[in-house]
Each structure stands twice: as C-alpha cells, then as structure tokens.
Write a protein that holds these residues in place. Structure first.
Motif, PDB file in Angstrom:
ATOM      1  N   PRO A  96      33.811  14.719  80.984  1.00  0.00           N
ATOM      2  CA  PRO A  96      32.866  15.250  79.991  1.00  0.00           C
ATOM      3  C   PRO A  96      32.306  16.610  80.367  1.00  0.00           C
ATOM      4  O   PRO A  96      31.917  17.382  79.488  1.00  0.00           O
ATOM      5  N   ARG A  97      32.289  16.935  81.663  1.00  0.00           N
ATOM      6  CA  ARG A  97      31.823  18.273  82.062  1.00  0.00           C
ATOM      7  C   ARG A  97      32.805  19.341  81.604  1.00  0.00           C
ATOM      8  O   ARG A  97      32.403  20.423  81.160  1.00  0.00           O
TER       9      ARG A  97
ATOM     10  N   PRO B 279      20.831  11.044  69.635  1.00  0.00           N
ATOM     11  CA  PRO B 279      21.541   9.943  68.980  1.00  0.00           C
ATOM     12  C   PRO B 279      23.042  10.082  69.180  1.00  0.00           C
ATOM     13  O   PRO B 279      23.517  11.099  69.710  1.00  0.00           O
ATOM     14  N   PRO B 280      23.816   9.089  68.758  1.00  0.00           N
ATOM     15  CA  PRO B 280      25.275   9.188  68.864  1.00  0.00           C
ATOM     16  C   PRO B 280      25.788  10.446  68.165  1.00  0.00           C
ATOM     17  O   PRO B 280      25.308  10.815  67.094  1.00  0.00           O
ATOM     18  N   PHE B 281      26.746  11.107  68.801  1.00  0.00           N
ATOM     19  CA  PHE B 281      27.273  12.355  68.267  1.00  0.00           C
ATOM     20  C   PHE B 281      28.070  12.091  66.984  1.00  0.00           C
ATOM     21  O   PHE B 281      28.838  11.136  66.901  1.00  0.00           O
TER      22      PHE B 281
ATOM     23  N   TRP C 118      26.860  17.042  76.603  1.00  0.00           N
ATOM     24  CA  TRP C 118      25.771  17.767  75.942  1.00  0.00           C
ATOM     25  C   TRP C 118      25.141  18.760  76.912  1.00  0.00           C
ATOM     26  O   TRP C 118      24.898  19.917  76.575  1.00  0.00           O
ATOM     27  N   ARG C 119      24.863  18.263  78.129  1.00  0.00           N
ATOM     28  CA  ARG C 119      24.204  19.104  79.126  1.00  0.00           C
ATOM     29  C   ARG C 119      25.060  20.314  79.468  1.00  0.00           C
ATOM     30  O   ARG C 119      24.565  21.442  79.540  1.00  0.00           O
ATOM     31  N   THR C 120      26.361  20.099  79.681  1.00  0.00           N
ATOM     32  CA  THR C 120      27.248  21.195  80.076  1.00  0.00           C
ATOM     33  C   THR C 120      27.456  22.182  78.941  1.00  0.00           C
ATOM     34  O   THR C 120      27.639  23.381  79.177  1.00  0.00           O
ATOM     35  N   SER C 121      27.432  21.692  77.707  1.00  0.00           N
ATOM     36  CA  SER C 121      27.627  22.593  76.566  1.00  0.00           C
ATOM     37  C   SER C 121      26.411  23.466  76.304  1.00  0.00           C
ATOM     38  O   SER C 121      26.494  24.419  75.522  1.00  0.00           O
ATOM     39  N   ALA C 122      25.293  23.135  76.953  1.00  0.00           N
ATOM     40  CA  ALA C 122      24.054  23.926  76.820  1.00  0.00           C
ATOM     41  C   ALA C 122      23.608  24.052  75.371  1.00  0.00           C
ATOM     42  O   ALA C 122      23.118  25.093  74.947  1.00  0.00           O
TER      43      ALA C 122
ATOM     44  N   MET D  50      31.460  13.022  73.552  1.00  0.00           N
ATOM     45  CA  MET D  50      30.220  13.772  73.633  1.00  0.00           C
ATOM     46  C   MET D  50      29.112  12.897  74.213  1.00  0.00           C
ATOM     47  O   MET D  50      28.269  12.364  73.505  1.00  0.00           O
ATOM     48  N   THR D  51      29.138  12.751  75.531  1.00  0.00           N
ATOM     49  CA  THR D  51      28.102  12.022  76.257  1.00  0.00           C
ATOM     50  C   THR D  51      26.978  12.975  76.638  1.00  0.00           C
ATOM     51  O   THR D  51      27.033  14.181  76.350  1.00  0.00           O
TER      52      THR D  51
END
Length: 317
Positions: free
Chosen positions: A174-175, A142-144, A207-211, A202-203
């Motif tokens: 965003p990365r 959902p939206p951050f 999210w993916r890069t923040s693991a 926070m796209t």
C-alpha cells in the motif's frame, strides 16, 4: 461451665488469638507513605473522563473490526487529508497533546466540516492505530469509493488533453500504491487503475503515503486488468509497460504525447505475461551499471515526469 466453654470456643475463629492484637502489622507505616502523583482524569478508573474515553475507544474499535473505517495517523498526513477535503468521520486527538500549527489547523478544519473531534487517552490512541507513529493525532476515514475504469476516460476527456492513466500490475504494497497516486497527481495523470486481485487497496497506509492526493485523483478497479487494457487500446490509448527487458529505453519514448496508459509491475516479478502481451511497447529506465531495478512507485514517478516534460515541450512548439 463446660458447656459455656465449648460455646465460647466455637465462636472463636480458627487460629485467632485471645485478647488484643499487638502491633499494626505495618499498616500505620504504609498509610503514611505517599501514593505518588495523581493520575490524569482519563487514566483514573471510575472517573467520568476515563469512562468517556473508554466508550469512544470501544466504539472506534468495534467499527474498525468490521472493516468499515481506517485510521490515518500522524500530524502531517492528517492535516494534508483535511486540506484535500478527503472524506472523514472523526478526528482523534490525544488528551494532553503538545499543540502546534498542524494540530490547530486539523481541529479547525474538522470542526468547519462538521467532523467529530474526539479526545482519547494516548494509550487508547496507540491501540487504535496499532502502534503507528500518530503524534497524538489520527483521522478516521470511511471505506474508499473506487471509480469505474470508464470514469478515468471521462476524466481525461473533460480536460481536453491527451489521456494519461497509470495502471498497476501486482503491486501489493500500500505504500507503493500511495506513492504512485501522489506521483500520478503531481504529473497530471487522469487516474490510477488497479486489478481486482493481487493488488494493494486504499488502506490507511496508502492514504497516508498519498498525502491526501487520493481524494483528488480517481482510483478505479478492473475485474480483469488485461481485458481493461485492451478496452483502453480500442478507445485509442497506447499501452506502455515498464520492463527491465524492454523494447526501448525512456529516452526514446516518442509515445509520450499520445493518449497513454503507463503500466507498472511489481518489484522483482515485473509485468505478468498477459499484461506484457497487451502492451503496444515496453520501456526501460536507463540506470547506472550494477544498480538494482527501481520499485514500482519510483519507476512510475520517473516515467510520468518524462511524459509530463515531453508534453510541456510539445505545447511550447
């Protein structure tokens, strides 16, 4: 009779031949040819599985068009987000996926948390993730929910340790944002502060890069970054900006054990003038000659590692 002859001619279709048509026109031969392997159920028009997959995909696309949700793609990012208890509304699994431990764990964690597990065709998942490398797995988040800047101070007070906050000035990739969040969590920061304008959000990519660490570390948004930095300074925090033309290098950062805000600017442009003026000091990372400047995420990680090292050393004294 002439009348009857005219009537029969009127009944005949234009261009048609009188009598039987000789030959099959190749229809008999084509009928004997094979039609190839039977498509999977979800790929056969009219099949219930095809209609169900299409309905799921349409609902997901409609939700995404409204900007309400993001799809994080890839087996590692998905399982890491679920392990971190990141908020999620649906787990998409490609039909016919080659299972492994990450897939099994993702499905189990989603089911344990009551997250819908939806099977869709691989082409639909390609479309939903905009061609990302999903490996047959995607998580809908959902939206951050951003924190308030004051929440970062409260998080610091709760630890009983000197505050450590990371602020980003004009970082639009965003990365980079996701990597900074991951470094901030790894080196004990209390949160990350973003400006409301000219900043990545926070796209799904972040999210993916923040693991998954974005689920554990508060990320706040300031209406005016300069004003918020000054408010942190009034609360007793030292403001240190990363700048190639700095007043000191990282080896001489003696403020590391103080309550601290580390400010990283965008690659190339660096810190904006007003943000630089709000800093108590600027620091540069010593590098070999002829090497270009580091991007925001790498530079922030280097400085945060040094701050964490000095704080560990001070704790052992």
């Amino acid at each position: 009779m002439a009348g009857n002859s005219q009537r029969k001619g009127a009944m005949r279709k234009p261009g048609s031949k009188k009598g039987a048509v000789v030959g099959s026109g190749g229809q008999r031969r084509r009928g004997l040819e094979g039609k190839g392997p039977t498509p999977k159920a979800e790929n056969r028009p009219g099949h219930v599985a095809n209609r169900r997959a299409g309905a799921i995909a349409k609902r997901a696309a409609k939700t995404q068009d409204k900007g309400a949700n993001e799809l994080v793609a890839g087996r590692n990012p998905v399982v890491e987000l679920l392990r971190a208890h990141a908020p999620a509304t649906g787990l998409y699994v490609a039909i016919g996926i080659e299972p492994d431990d990450r897939v099994a764990e993702s499905v189990r964690l989603a089911a344990d948390r009551g997250i819908s597990v939806l099977e869709v065709s691989r082409p639909e998942l390609d479309r939903l993730t905009a061609g990302a490398m999903h490996q047959g797995l995607a998580l809908q988040v959902p939206p951050f929910e951003y924190a308030h800047p004051d929440d970062l101070l409260e998080a610091a007070r709760a630890t009983g340790e000197p505050a450590l906050i990371v602020a980003l000035d004009g970082v639009t990739d965003p990365r980079n944002l996701g990597a900074v969040i991951r470094s901030a969590a790894a080196f004990g920061a209390n949160g990350v502060l973003l400006p409301q304008r000219r900043s990545a959000g926070m796209t799904a990519v972040a999210w993916r890069t923040s693991a998954g660490t974005a689920a554990k570390l508060p990320v706040a948004v300031a209406t005016n970054l300069t004003r918020q930095l000054r408010a942190y300074a009034e609360a007793g925090l030292m403001i240190v900006g990363l700048d190639a033309d700095a007043t000191m290098d990282l080896d001489n950062l003696h403020l590391a054990t103080s309550p601290l805000v580390v400010v990283a600017g965008s690659e190339g442009r660096g810190l904006t003038r007003l943000v630089r003026e709000a800093c108590d000091a600027t620091v540069a990372i010593p590098m070999a000659a002829g090497v270009e400047s580091l991007n925001a995420s790498v530079a922030a990680g280097v400085v945060l590692a040094e701050v964490a090292r000095q704080r560990r050393a001070a704790g052992r004294v």
